[in-house]
Each structure stands twice: as structure tokens, then as C-alpha cells.
Design an enzyme around this catalytic site. Structure first.
Site, PDB file in Angstrom:
ATOM      1  N   PRO A  21      -1.635   2.025  -0.786  1.00 51.54           N
ATOM      2  CA  PRO A  21      -2.360   2.672   0.306  1.00 51.54           C
ATOM      3  C   PRO A  21      -2.582   1.812   1.540  1.00 51.54           C
ATOM      4  O   PRO A  21      -3.191   2.274   2.500  1.00 51.54           O
ATOM      5  CB  PRO A  21      -3.699   3.028  -0.342  1.00 51.54           C
ATOM      6  CG  PRO A  21      -3.909   1.961  -1.359  1.00 51.54           C
ATOM      7  CD  PRO A  21      -2.532   1.635  -1.894  1.00 51.54           C
ATOM      8  N   GLY A  22      -2.133   0.543   1.528  1.00 51.88           N
ATOM      9  CA  GLY A  22      -2.080  -0.180   2.776  1.00 51.88           C
ATOM     10  C   GLY A  22      -2.977  -1.382   2.950  1.00 51.88           C
ATOM     11  O   GLY A  22      -3.057  -1.929   4.051  1.00 51.88           O
TER      12      GLY A  22
ATOM     13  N   ASP B  74      12.535   5.144  -0.535  1.00 52.02           N
ATOM     14  CA  ASP B  74      12.557   4.395  -1.794  1.00 52.02           C
ATOM     15  C   ASP B  74      12.881   2.940  -1.463  1.00 52.02           C
ATOM     16  O   ASP B  74      13.852   2.654  -0.748  1.00 52.02           O
ATOM     17  CB  ASP B  74      13.627   4.994  -2.718  1.00 52.02           C
ATOM     18  CG  ASP B  74      13.576   4.404  -4.116  1.00 52.02           C
ATOM     19  OD1 ASP B  74      13.456   3.174  -4.248  1.00 52.02           O
ATOM     20  OD2 ASP B  74      13.684   5.177  -5.081  1.00 52.02           O
TER      21      ASP B  74
ATOM     22  N   ASP C 107       4.966  -5.645  -3.587  1.00 53.04           N
ATOM     23  CA  ASP C 107       3.915  -5.348  -4.567  1.00 53.04           C
ATOM     24  C   ASP C 107       4.486  -4.243  -5.445  1.00 53.04           C
ATOM     25  O   ASP C 107       4.346  -3.060  -5.161  1.00 53.04           O
ATOM     26  CB  ASP C 107       2.646  -4.899  -3.845  1.00 53.04           C
ATOM     27  CG  ASP C 107       1.482  -4.669  -4.798  1.00 53.04           C
ATOM     28  OD1 ASP C 107       1.670  -4.846  -6.022  1.00 53.04           O
ATOM     29  OD2 ASP C 107       0.397  -4.299  -4.328  1.00 53.04           O
TER      30      ASP C 107
ATOM     31  N   CYS D 238       0.008  -6.004 -10.094  1.00 52.83           N
ATOM     32  CA  CYS D 238      -1.368  -5.960 -10.615  1.00 52.83           C
ATOM     33  C   CYS D 238      -1.308  -5.756 -12.123  1.00 52.83           C
ATOM     34  O   CYS D 238      -1.975  -4.883 -12.673  1.00 52.83           O
ATOM     35  CB  CYS D 238      -2.179  -4.872  -9.927  1.00 52.83           C
ATOM     36  SG  CYS D 238      -1.454  -3.225 -10.005  1.00 52.83           S
TER      37      CYS D 238
END
Length: 446
Positions: free
Chosen positions: A262-263, A306, A321, A374
Site C-alpha cells: 500500500p505504499g 506484474d 518487498d 515480512c
């Protein structure tokens, strides 16, 4: 005589929040839907619109507490039930979990927890026959539950056995237990601020972490907090804020942020002065990213694509990420523990390796790749980087130093990668301690 119209009895306060909590729990545990899908966006539970802010916060905390303590709750309820939890009435199961969680870990009077759980069962056709059972079991829980919680302490019941076994094998049994303990606590709210962290910590009744993140225990809607509408900060776990720092001075650098939504990291890069291209495959997530950047008055080129197919090249840096099992985020997203399976990791590692190979082609000579996940699974971190270095002679590791991460030497591995764990950054108040589990490595293209 005038005709008397029937009026339904008024809704008992708090009952709607608990019904919706039961629906969402069923969504996670029976239908394998994520909390995010059920709480936000077009597919969110329709009943959420009817709840007050207070009831919505109660419902979220109820669901999170149950998922965070699911193994312990199961063990305790099995001790209190002679014949086990009823399997033919899902609402009876939910009512027991919701009632017990309130009695054992939430600031709700025992009598209210019992009464509302019984009402939930009475209003369900299949579960109504268990109203007496629910009443008796929860009253017994109020009497004996605290002792049963103490008996289960240290057993790490709230982590699926396959996951606990992986952590024990990689980090050692003692660290695995510390991780499990850290995941049992409700987390704080972490904010990355544009400037003057000390002033914002004071204003938001929080404190500044060594890394510069502002951490607060304030609850409720973040949109109502000071500084949100002014774009002075954004929500980002302290661990998630570390990978972008590995690029050093960002001014004038052209960096692509793959899998950007989400930035939070895009915002860091843009705020640091980089020329950022933010790429994500989800149109809805890119729309949310654009909204966040607009609120923060930050600029980045946003592209729906993509990451394995985006044709960009010649970048000074790539921040990847990568999509992963997200096991490092269980303290903030407790549904992850019960939605993921060990088989998922193999599928994700294949995607991570494709993204890494593509990221290398986007770099100019001397360009820097920062790879992060993560996840606490070495397959998605250390092993992925070892595999890339073995396959591609153009890339070499550029070790991180403790000085680059505010002196937190414990999160720097012997190879110079970053590895944060939920048990890191301990605090006297467990809610103010901990980090998401993150891995990050910095590589340079020769």
C-alpha cells in the site's frame, strides 16, 4: 380499537458487534478468508456500516484477541467441557470463544460476557439447544479460567505446531518461545513521521524508538488522529521502515519499488528525495497507494503491472518487498497463523526467485538491490539470497552495519543482512515492545 403494530424488541447493546465478530471468525476459520478482506473494501462484512466507532473497535479487538489466543482458548474450553466443543452448531463454538476471550483477557464484566454469548446462541436456530451449556461453561470459565491460563503459560499453544517447529529449528527453541510470547500481546501503533518525531510522540502520547519510528498505544480510527489529514505521518511497523534506509542518501536516485502497495516504502523513498516508480499488479491496491501519496503530498509514478513482467531498466536501485507467507506480521495480522500452510511457502519461494531474477535486469551497473520479506521463514529470506548469489555472478552482497539501523546490532546477521523478530526491542510494557519479523538484504550489481 386502534390496531397495535408489532415493534421488535430493541437490540441489546453490544450484541450486534459480537454477532459480526462471530461471522468474521467463521470467515477466517471455516471459509479461509483474511481479516483484511472482511474488514475493508467491497467484500467487507455489510454489518460493519451499522456499528458505532466504539462497537467497531470492540469487534476488531474481540476477533484479534481470539485469533491471537486460539490455541489457549481451545485448550481451556476443552478442559471445561465434558464432551468437547459442539461441532454441529458453529455459532455455539463462536459464542464460547467470544465469551471466554472477554472473561480471560478483555476489560468486560464477566456477567455481560456470559449474557451476550447466551443471547447469541439463543438467536441461532441450530445453536439454541446449547444455550444452557454455553451459560454453564462460561460461568465456570469466570471462576476457573485464570488458573487454567496460568497452567498453559509457556506451552506456546497459540502458534500452529508446523510453524513453531520451523522457528525452533532455525532460531532455537528458546527464541521460538520468546517469539510466541511476543505474538500473544496486542501490538502498538507505529508511525513513520516526516519530521520532528519527538514532537509527534508527545502529541500522540507515544515514544520515539531508536529507529525514529513513533510508537503509541492510542486506539480507534487512525484517520481521527492529529496529523493524519495533514499528511504528517503514515502507519508503518518499525521493522518495515528499515529496508528503505539501506539505500543511503536517496536524493536524485531513480528507484523502482516492486510490489509497492500500500505504499509505506514508496512514501519513504519519495520523502527521501528519490525519483520513484511504484509498481504493483493489483489495480485496487495501486489506487490505495495513490490515495496515500496524495494525502502525504508525495510524488511517485504509479504503474499497474506484474513485477515479473515490468520492462523498466537502468535504475539506480530496486526495492523488492516480495509477496511472502507474512509470518512476520502475525502480531498485527493474527489470522495469518491459521490461514497459511507449510505448502504455501514452496509456491511463494518460486515467485520470489523469479522476481529477484527480474529485479537484477532492472539495475544499471553499480545499482543497488534491496530485497525484503515480512516472513520469518529462511526459505523466503536467507535461502533466496544465497540462491541468487550462487546463480548470478553479477551480484554481490553489500553488508549492512549496525550504524545504518540506529545501532540495533542484534538485528544484523553475520552476513550483514537484517533479521528482525517479534521478540526484539523488548519493553517493560509488552505492548510497546517488539517488531514485525522482517528480512532484508542489500546487493550491488558489478
Amino acid at each position: 380499537m386502534p390496531q397495535v403494530k408489532y415493534a421488535p424488541p430493541p437490540e441489546v447493546p453490544g450484541l450486534a458487534a459480537r454477532r459480526i465478530a462471530a461471522d468474521i471468525l467463521d470467515g477466517v476459520l471455516q471459509k479461509h478468508r483474511t481479516l483484511d478482506d472482511q474488514l475493508e473494501g467491497a467484500a467487507a462484512h455489510p454489518g460493519l456500516k451499522t456499528l458505532s466507532d466504539r462497537d467497531r473497535a470492540l469487534m476488531r479487538r474481540l476477533v484479534a484477541t481470539i485469533l491471537r489466543r486460539l490455541g489457549t482458548l481451545g485448550q481451556i474450553l476443552s478442559r471445561l467441557l465434558d464432551r468437547g466443543i459442539p461441532t454441529d452448531a458453529p455459532r455455539a463454538q463462536s459464542a464460547l470463544l467470544i465469551g471466554a476471550a472477554q472473561i480471560l483477557w478483555m476489560d468486560v464484566p464477566d456477567h455481560a460476557a456470559v449474557d451476550l454469548s447466551v443471547r447469541m446462541v439463543q438467536s441461532d436456530r441450530r445453536a439454541a439447544k446449547y444455550a444452557g451449556l454455553v451459560n454453564a461453561v462460561l460461568r465456570r470459565c469466570a471462576r476457573e479460567g485464570k488458573e487454567l491460563v496460568e497452567e498453559t503459560a509457556g506451552q506456546s499453544l497459540d502458534i500452529p505446531p508446523w510453524l513453531l517447529a520451523r522457528w525452533s529449528a532455525h532460531y532455537g527453541e528458546a527464541t521460538a518461545r520468546d517469539i510466541a510470547t511476543a505474538l500473544s500481546h496486542e501490538p502498538s501503533l507505529d508511525l513513520t513521521v516526516k519530521s520532528d518525531a519527538e514532537a509527534w510522540a508527545t502529541r500522540l502520547h507515544g515514544e520515539v524508538l531508536p529507529t525514529g519510528t513513533v510508537r503509541t498505544l492510542l486506539q480507534g480510527s487512525v484517520t481521527m488522529l492529529p496529523g493524519f489529514n495533514d499528511g504528517q505521518w503514515w502507519v508503518q511497523d518499525a521493522a518495515a521502515a528499515l529496508p528503505a534506509r539501506l539505500f543511503g542518501d536517496l536524493k536524485g536516485k531513480r528507484i523502482v519499488d516492486l510490489c509497492a502497495a500500500p505504499g509505506g516504502k514508496t512514501a519513504q523513498l519519495a520523502h527521501g528525495g528519490a525519483e520513484v516508480v511504484a509498481v504493483d499488479r493489483s489495480p485496487n491496491r495501486v489506487a490505495r497507494l495513490r490515495e496515500n501519496l496524495g494525502r502525504l503530498s508525495l510524488r511517485a509514478e504509479t504503474i499497474v503491472s506484474d513485477g515479473t513482467e515490468y520492462p523498466g531498466e537502468g535504475f539506480d536501485g530496486v526495492l523488492l518487498d516480495a509477496p511472502c507467507s507474512s509470518t512476520g506480521t502475525i502480531r498485527r495480522h493474527p489470522d495469518v497463523a491459521w490461514l497459511k500452510q507449510e505448502a504455501d511457502i514452496a509456491m511463494l519461494t518460486a515467485l520470489q526467485r523469479r522476481l529477484l531474477a527480474k529485479a537484477v535486469t532492472m539495475l544499471k551497473p553499480g545499482g543497488v538491490l534491496v530485497y525484503c520479506t515480512c516472513s520469518m521463514e529462511p526459505d523466503e529470506g536467507e535461502h533466496a539470497i544465497a540462491d541468487l548469489l550462487a546463480r548470478d555472478g553479477s551480484m554481490r552482497r553489500m553488508p549492512a552495519t549496525a550504524g545504518e539501523v540506529s545501532g540495533l546490532a542484534e538485528i544484523v546477521t553475520p552476513d550483514g543482512d537484517l533479521r528482525t523478530l517479534p521478540s526484539h526491542l523488548p519493553h517493560a510494557d509488552p505492548r510497546l515492545g517488539g517488531l514485525d519479523g522482517f528480512y532484508a538484504a542489500r546487493l550491488v550489481k558489478s
